[in-house]
Enzyme design. Sequence first.
Site, short mmCIF file in Angstrom:
data_model
loop_
_atom_site.label_atom_id
_atom_site.label_comp_id
_atom_site.label_asym_id
_atom_site.label_seq_id
_atom_site.Cartn_x
_atom_site.Cartn_y
_atom_site.Cartn_z
N LEU B 111 41.10 -43.90 38.62
CA LEU B 111 41.60 -45.24 38.91
C LEU B 111 42.91 -45.14 39.69
O LEU B 111 43.84 -44.45 39.28
CB LEU B 111 41.82 -45.97 37.59
CG LEU B 111 41.91 -47.49 37.63
CD1 LEU B 111 40.60 -48.09 38.11
CD2 LEU B 111 42.27 -48.03 36.26
N ASP B 133 45.63 -40.44 30.26
CA ASP B 133 46.44 -39.32 29.79
C ASP B 133 47.67 -39.06 30.65
O ASP B 133 48.21 -37.97 30.64
CB ASP B 133 45.59 -38.05 29.70
CG ASP B 133 45.10 -37.59 31.08
OD1 ASP B 133 45.38 -38.29 32.07
OD2 ASP B 133 44.45 -36.54 31.15
N ASN B 134 48.08 -40.09 31.41
CA ASN B 134 49.29 -39.88 32.21
C ASN B 134 50.01 -41.21 32.43
O ASN B 134 49.40 -42.28 32.38
CB ASN B 134 48.95 -39.22 33.55
CG ASN B 134 48.11 -40.11 34.43
OD1 ASN B 134 48.64 -40.93 35.18
ND2 ASN B 134 46.79 -39.99 34.34
N CYS B 201 52.21 -34.25 29.33
CA CYS B 201 51.29 -34.20 28.20
C CYS B 201 50.42 -32.96 28.24
O CYS B 201 49.97 -32.47 27.19
CB CYS B 201 50.45 -35.46 28.14
SG CYS B 201 49.40 -35.70 29.56
#
Lengths: 67, 261
Positions: B111, B133-134, B201
């Site tokens: 995305l 996750d970011n 992460c």
Amino acid sequence: MIEIHINGESQQLAANITLAEILALKHITPQSVAVVVNHTIIPRSQWSQHQCQADDQLEFFSAVSGG
Amino acid sequence: MKTSLNDHQYILYSKQMLLADVSEQGQLALLNANVAVVGVGGLGQLVAQYLAAAGVGQIHLIDDDKVALSNLPRQLLFNPTDIESNKAHVAADKLQQRNRDSKISAHSIRLTSDNYQLLFNTISPQAIFDCSDNFATRQLINRIAVEQHLPLFSAAISADQGQWFAYLPESMLTKIPRTNTRPHGCYHCVFPADSLLSQNCSEMGVLGPAVGIMASMQALAGMNYIVGRHVEFGVLHRFDAKRLSWSKATMAMDKHCCVCR
């Protein structure tokens, strides 16, 4: 002087001290934390105007983004 | 649009419908729901399983990432034969086989600010689950929620620190019945785009059940919303996975926020 609780620890700080001044005092980079005052997250844009009151409960925490 | 349940569905979803404030009406809302899950990693693969098993009618899984060996201890939908396959497609295939009331669509894209409008105009979800996750994607999803007038159910975890919240754009406040939700801050109000994260992460460890707890909260909040239960929007919940303790704080609106104001 007023007593303020930061991440559970009591501290004596100057009356009317702002959140921005507390961060500077503690050498915390403003971009690295969010600040909770009495269970409300105060937007960063307000830190320089937000004056702390006696017995305020402050928490600093960082964003996490893993998933 | 589904207006009634068949005999199989009455038995299949009976435990959900036994909750008085869910009932058949709530189950029909789930069957007629259309949601987007962004990220099909530790959070997203579990959110998607719960939503599909509960009968959510349309689930769009969005992720360009591939299953890796190091995912397996916490991403329980995947197994070794899935390694190197696209997560969205693997998850969609498996969930589609198990849950015939749900239509699961895989979108194997990352995305971005360039592709989100076309995608969201095409899939038209009624809610977004941020399982990314970011930080950059989280900022983008927050912007999409504001722009597209979508409730956002967001969770994140790195090491032992988890965070989740539900956000309802101000434009949606009058459309939600039985709620006293007041205008509240968005993700950008809490974490402006120039925020610094303590560590990337990918450099942090995490235990599988800790991820599962955050995903469960996220999925539960979203399901409560869909069935018409009260949801506490605009509250950031933090979980310490080492001490097993929770804290929460109201997300105040930033009147200078460049995203939601």
